[in-house]
Write a protein that holds these residues in place. Structure first.
Motif, PDB file in Angstrom:
ATOM      1  N   ASP A  54       3.002  25.890  -7.447  1.00  0.00           N
ATOM      2  CA  ASP A  54       2.268  25.248  -6.341  1.00  0.00           C
ATOM      3  C   ASP A  54       2.450  23.724  -6.376  1.00  0.00           C
ATOM      4  OD1 ASP A  54       1.391  27.670  -5.425  1.00  0.00           O
ATOM      5  OD2 ASP A  54      -0.560  27.556  -6.444  1.00  0.00           O
ATOM      6  N   GLU A  55       2.401  23.183  -7.589  1.00  0.00           N
ATOM      7  CA  GLU A  55       2.610  21.734  -7.697  1.00  0.00           C
ATOM      8  C   GLU A  55       4.030  21.353  -7.307  1.00  0.00           C
ATOM      9  OE1 GLU A  55       0.369  19.521  -8.164  1.00  0.00           O
ATOM     10  OE2 GLU A  55      -1.213  20.992  -8.505  1.00  0.00           O
ATOM     11  N   ALA A  56       5.004  22.191  -7.695  1.00  0.00           N
ATOM     12  CA  ALA A  56       6.398  21.924  -7.321  1.00  0.00           C
ATOM     13  C   ALA A  56       6.570  22.015  -5.809  1.00  0.00           C
ATOM     14  CB  ALA A  56       7.331  22.899  -8.037  1.00  0.00           C
ATOM     15  N   LEU A  57       5.921  23.005  -5.182  1.00  0.00           N
ATOM     16  CA  LEU A  57       6.003  23.137  -3.729  1.00  0.00           C
ATOM     17  C   LEU A  57       5.355  21.953  -3.020  1.00  0.00           C
ATOM     18  CD1 LEU A  57       5.257  26.966  -3.257  1.00  0.00           C
ATOM     19  CD2 LEU A  57       7.455  25.785  -3.024  1.00  0.00           C
ATOM     20  N   HIS A  58       4.206  21.508  -3.572  1.00  0.00           N
ATOM     21  CA  HIS A  58       3.556  20.336  -2.980  1.00  0.00           C
ATOM     22  C   HIS A  58       4.455  19.101  -3.084  1.00  0.00           C
ATOM     23  CE1 HIS A  58       0.307  17.666  -1.765  1.00  0.00           C
ATOM     24  NE2 HIS A  58       0.604  16.891  -2.811  1.00  0.00           N
ATOM     25  N   SER A 111       2.894  14.807 -12.799  1.00  0.00           N
ATOM     26  CA  SER A 111       2.162  14.816 -14.072  1.00  0.00           C
ATOM     27  C   SER A 111       1.532  16.178 -14.328  1.00  0.00           C
ATOM     28  CB  SER A 111       1.080  13.734 -14.057  1.00  0.00           C
ATOM     29  OG  SER A 111       1.663  12.454 -13.894  1.00  0.00           O
ATOM     30  N   ILE A 112       0.945  16.758 -13.252  1.00  0.00           N
ATOM     31  CA  ILE A 112       0.318  18.082 -13.413  1.00  0.00           C
ATOM     32  C   ILE A 112       1.366  19.128 -13.762  1.00  0.00           C
ATOM     33  CG2 ILE A 112      -0.931  19.902 -12.200  1.00  0.00           C
ATOM     34  CD1 ILE A 112      -2.292  17.725 -10.555  1.00  0.00           C
ATOM     35  N   LEU A 140       8.800  12.756   3.469  1.00  0.00           N
ATOM     36  CA  LEU A 140       9.355  11.409   3.305  1.00  0.00           C
ATOM     37  C   LEU A 140      10.773  11.330   3.858  1.00  0.00           C
ATOM     38  CD1 LEU A 140       8.121  10.500  -0.291  1.00  0.00           C
ATOM     39  CD2 LEU A 140       7.382   9.462   1.862  1.00  0.00           C
ATOM     40  N   HIS A 141      11.554  12.364   3.619  1.00  0.00           N
ATOM     41  CA  HIS A 141      12.914  12.384   4.150  1.00  0.00           C
ATOM     42  C   HIS A 141      12.907  12.401   5.675  1.00  0.00           C
ATOM     43  CE1 HIS A 141      17.150  13.317   4.541  1.00  0.00           C
ATOM     44  NE2 HIS A 141      16.833  14.378   5.280  1.00  0.00           N
ATOM     45  N   MET A 142      11.986  13.164   6.248  1.00  0.00           N
ATOM     46  CA  MET A 142      11.906  13.224   7.708  1.00  0.00           C
ATOM     47  C   MET A 142      11.500  11.878   8.299  1.00  0.00           C
ATOM     48  SD  MET A 142       9.672  15.854  10.059  1.00  0.00           S
ATOM     49  CE  MET A 142      10.564  17.244   9.367  1.00  0.00           C
ATOM     50  N   ARG A 177       0.828  -1.202   0.000  1.00  0.00           N
ATOM     51  CA  ARG A 177       0.000   0.000   0.000  1.00  0.00           C
ATOM     52  C   ARG A 177       0.866   1.257   0.000  1.00  0.00           C
ATOM     53  NH1 ARG A 177      -2.946  -1.051   4.139  1.00  0.00           N
ATOM     54  NH2 ARG A 177      -1.951   0.291   5.672  1.00  0.00           N
ATOM     55  N   TRP A 178       1.996   1.179   0.737  1.00  0.00           N
ATOM     56  CA  TRP A 178       2.924   2.310   0.788  1.00  0.00           C
ATOM     57  C   TRP A 178       3.494   2.590  -0.607  1.00  0.00           C
ATOM     58  CZ3 TRP A 178       5.489   6.210   3.168  1.00  0.00           C
ATOM     59  CH2 TRP A 178       6.766   6.515   2.746  1.00  0.00           C
ATOM     60  N   LEU A 179       3.923   1.528  -1.310  1.00  0.00           N
ATOM     61  CA  LEU A 179       4.472   1.734  -2.647  1.00  0.00           C
ATOM     62  C   LEU A 179       3.416   2.290  -3.603  1.00  0.00           C
ATOM     63  CD1 LEU A 179       6.655  -1.479  -3.051  1.00  0.00           C
ATOM     64  CD2 LEU A 179       7.436   0.861  -2.655  1.00  0.00           C
ATOM     65  N   ALA A 180       2.198   1.754  -3.483  1.00  0.00           N
ATOM     66  CA  ALA A 180       1.134   2.245  -4.362  1.00  0.00           C
ATOM     67  C   ALA A 180       0.804   3.708  -4.060  1.00  0.00           C
ATOM     68  CB  ALA A 180      -0.107   1.371  -4.203  1.00  0.00           C
ATOM     69  N   ASN A 181       0.704   4.033  -2.764  1.00  0.00           N
ATOM     70  CA  ASN A 181       0.341   5.410  -2.390  1.00  0.00           C
ATOM     71  C   ASN A 181       1.442   6.400  -2.739  1.00  0.00           C
ATOM     72  OD1 ASN A 181      -2.101   4.552  -1.384  1.00  0.00           O
ATOM     73  ND2 ASN A 181      -1.399   4.402   0.731  1.00  0.00           N
ATOM     74  N   ILE A 182       2.698   6.022  -2.421  1.00  0.00           N
ATOM     75  CA  ILE A 182       3.778   6.976  -2.676  1.00  0.00           C
ATOM     76  C   ILE A 182       3.982   7.193  -4.170  1.00  0.00           C
ATOM     77  CG2 ILE A 182       5.720   5.353  -2.707  1.00  0.00           C
ATOM     78  CD1 ILE A 182       5.587   8.820  -1.069  1.00  0.00           C
ATOM     79  N   SER A 183       3.812   6.113  -4.955  1.00  0.00           N
ATOM     80  CA  SER A 183       3.929   6.298  -6.406  1.00  0.00           C
ATOM     81  C   SER A 183       2.814   7.195  -6.918  1.00  0.00           C
ATOM     82  CB  SER A 183       3.899   4.939  -7.111  1.00  0.00           C
ATOM     83  OG  SER A 183       2.670   4.271  -6.857  1.00  0.00           O
ATOM     84  N   HIS A 184       1.602   7.031  -6.342  1.00  0.00           N
ATOM     85  CA  HIS A 184       0.485   7.880  -6.751  1.00  0.00           C
ATOM     86  C   HIS A 184       0.723   9.326  -6.328  1.00  0.00           C
ATOM     87  CE1 HIS A 184      -3.588   9.270  -7.444  1.00  0.00           C
ATOM     88  NE2 HIS A 184      -3.628   9.695  -6.174  1.00  0.00           N
ATOM     89  N   GLU A 185       1.179   9.506  -5.085  1.00  0.00           N
ATOM     90  CA  GLU A 185       1.394  10.861  -4.564  1.00  0.00           C
ATOM     91  C   GLU A 185       2.487  11.589  -5.333  1.00  0.00           C
ATOM     92  OE1 GLU A 185      -0.269  12.518  -2.347  1.00  0.00           O
ATOM     93  OE2 GLU A 185      -1.632  10.910  -1.773  1.00  0.00           O
ATOM     94  N   LEU A 186       3.515  10.858  -5.747  1.00  0.00           N
ATOM     95  CA  LEU A 186       4.594  11.509  -6.501  1.00  0.00           C
ATOM     96  C   LEU A 186       4.218  11.711  -7.963  1.00  0.00           C
ATOM     97  CD1 LEU A 186       7.697   9.600  -5.068  1.00  0.00           C
ATOM     98  CD2 LEU A 186       7.048  11.967  -4.616  1.00  0.00           C
TER      99      LEU A 186
END
Length: 481
Positions: free
Chosen positions: A300-304, A274-275, A312-314, A260-269
């Protein structure tokens, strides 16, 4: 060699060695006991002769007159032992249990036999004076003798010495000894067979669950985390099987979380990337003008994306022990007042009122002040962004658990709240109650996970519950100084 065979050989070899040793020891003990009994019996048979010597010595206090020469002494001993099994010479005629025994040989032949070294099983007799010096008979230095004192008027005037026998060659005692030896070896054979059976069953009983656990572990190494053992045992192996099942369940759960983590993080990134690429490509192709508005949207997308990467780093630093804390005594009353003043304006802009109920005065916690501010900031901002609440309550009080004093912070709101089924998952990475929630409002989904790491770094506890105000309550417990 398999562990079953090793265990069987070890147990059987040890038990067989013990049984064999005991058989040899018991056999030797019985033999020595019978020989000692025979020796004592022979001494007992000569006690009347001792009494005769005492009476004669009392009348004639001279051993030469009492016993005469060696031949006379020998005849008196043989006469006393005539009807016993202790004569030092063979006899003829039916003996005990029908044995044929020879008659006494003539005197001249008997005297020649006395000159030859007698067999070891023949006893030797001697008469000793009060100083245990030989008077008559055979008293050899290399033999052990049993001496019976001859007492006259409460004074020892001599001793009748009988050499100890080292073995048995005839008589009921020898038959008894042989019979006991046969019985003993029969019992030993039965014990060995019983040991063989018990050892086999015991080794199988011990090794069978080990094999099951080994097979289950092999399946785990192949990624089959649904493996489960069913060992109905109450010993350490039963506890090991329970721990194995717990491990398998944990691995299965972690595998689900990882997927789920891999699926979510790939989606979030992928989504903000893409936008961002789409907007930049549109501006490069001239579809959209590169004006301030379009550039600001791409920014805004770059900041997000940057915030997500920073979170993730933290989290990665926290997992690897890289989230450092500067611990020092912190006055929680002052810290909570600072929080109230800091967020007063921000909350008023969202038409939210905050109430501080601090019943824990003069409470000091060993903490990193910056991390605690980050902790409370994440929780309060979550309430502001998507709780849809009008009231936030921050309560601080002292509690005692098992002799340890804690500061309990309860941050609750009167918003929409969270379903009971979601409460235990709120601190998981990238977990969102509403998967369709706008990413700008929902953040990265890592805030509460970071909060959990901060609390654990302070050796505290954090949990989510239904709030008394109707919304969500976050409960934090920190040990006090």
């Amino acid at each position: 060699m398999k562990i079953h065979n090793k265990l069987f050989l070890i147990l059987f070899s040890f038990t067989f060695s013990v049984i064999a040793g005991l058989v040899v020891l018991i056999q030797w003990s019985i033999g020595q006991g019978v020989i000692d009994f025979v020796n004592a019996k022979e001494v007992k048979a000569l006690e009347p002769l001792v009494v005769q010597f005492a009476k004669q010595y009392e009348q004639t206090p001279s051993w030469e007159r009492v016993v005469g020469n060696g031949e006379s002494f020998r005849k008196r001993v043989e006469s006393q032992l005539e009807n016993s099994q202790f004569l030092p010479r063979p006899q003829e005629g039916p003996g005990p249990r029908g044995r044929m025994m020879r008659r006494p040989p003539p005197d001249h032949i008997r005297l020649e036999e006395d000159r030859r070294p007698p067999p070891e099983n023949i006893a030797h007799y001697a008469l000793l004076d009060e100083n245990k010096q030989r008077v008559v008979g055979k008293y050899l230095n290399d033999l052990k003798y049993i001496t019976t004192p001859i007492i006259v008027n409460d004074k020892i005037v001599g001793y009748l010495a009988v050499s100890k026998r080292d073995s048995l060659v005839d008589g009921y005692e020898l038959d008894f000894l042989q019979q006991q030896t046969n019985y003993l070896w029969f019992i030993a054979l039965a014990a060995v067979l019983l040991t063989l059976m018990v050892t086999f069953l015991l080794s199988r009983h011990l090794v069978s669950p080990v094999k099951q656990i080994a097979n289950g572990m092999h399946r785990l190494t192949q990624g089959n985390y649904e493996t489960k053992l069913t060992l109905e045992r109450k010993d350490e192996l039963g506890q090991l099987s329970e721990d194995f099942n717990t491990l398998a369940f944990t691995l299965a759960k972690d595998e689900q979380v990882r997927k789920r983590w891999l699926a979510n993080i790939s989606h979030e990134l992928r989504t903000p990337m893409s936008i961002l690429l789409g907007e930049l490509e549109a501006m490069l192709l001239g579809i959209r003008e590169p004006n301030a508005k379009n550039i600001s949207s791409a920014n805004d997308e770059a900041l997000h994306l940057k915030r997500l990467i920073d979170d993730l780093h933290m989290l990665n630093s926290a997992e690897l022990g890289g989230m450092h804390y500067t611990m020092q005594p912190t006055d929680m009353a002052l810290l909570l007042n600072t929080i109230e003043q800091k967020y007063q304006v921000v909350l008023e802009q969202h038409n939210i009122k905050i109430y501080l109920l601090n019943s824990a005065k003069h409470i000091t916690v060993q903490a990193d002040k910056t991390r605690l501010l980050q902790l409370l900031d994440n929780i309060l901002m979550n309430a502001v962004h998507y709780a849809q609440c009008t009231t936030i309550s921050l309560t601080a009080k002292n509690i005692s658990i098992k002799g340890q004093t804690y500061l309990e912070l309860i941050i609750e709101d009167n918003g929409v709240g969270v379903e009971q089924s979601h409460l235990s998952h709120l601190f998981e990475y990238l977990y969102r109650v509403d998967s369709s929630r706008n990413r700008q409002e929902g953040g990265s989904g890592l805030g509460l996970s970071i909060c959990q790491h901060i609390v654990k770094g302070h050796k505290g506890e954090i949990a989510a519950e239904k709030a008394s105000l109707g919304g969500l309550a976050i409960i934090i417990r920190l040990p006090t100084i």
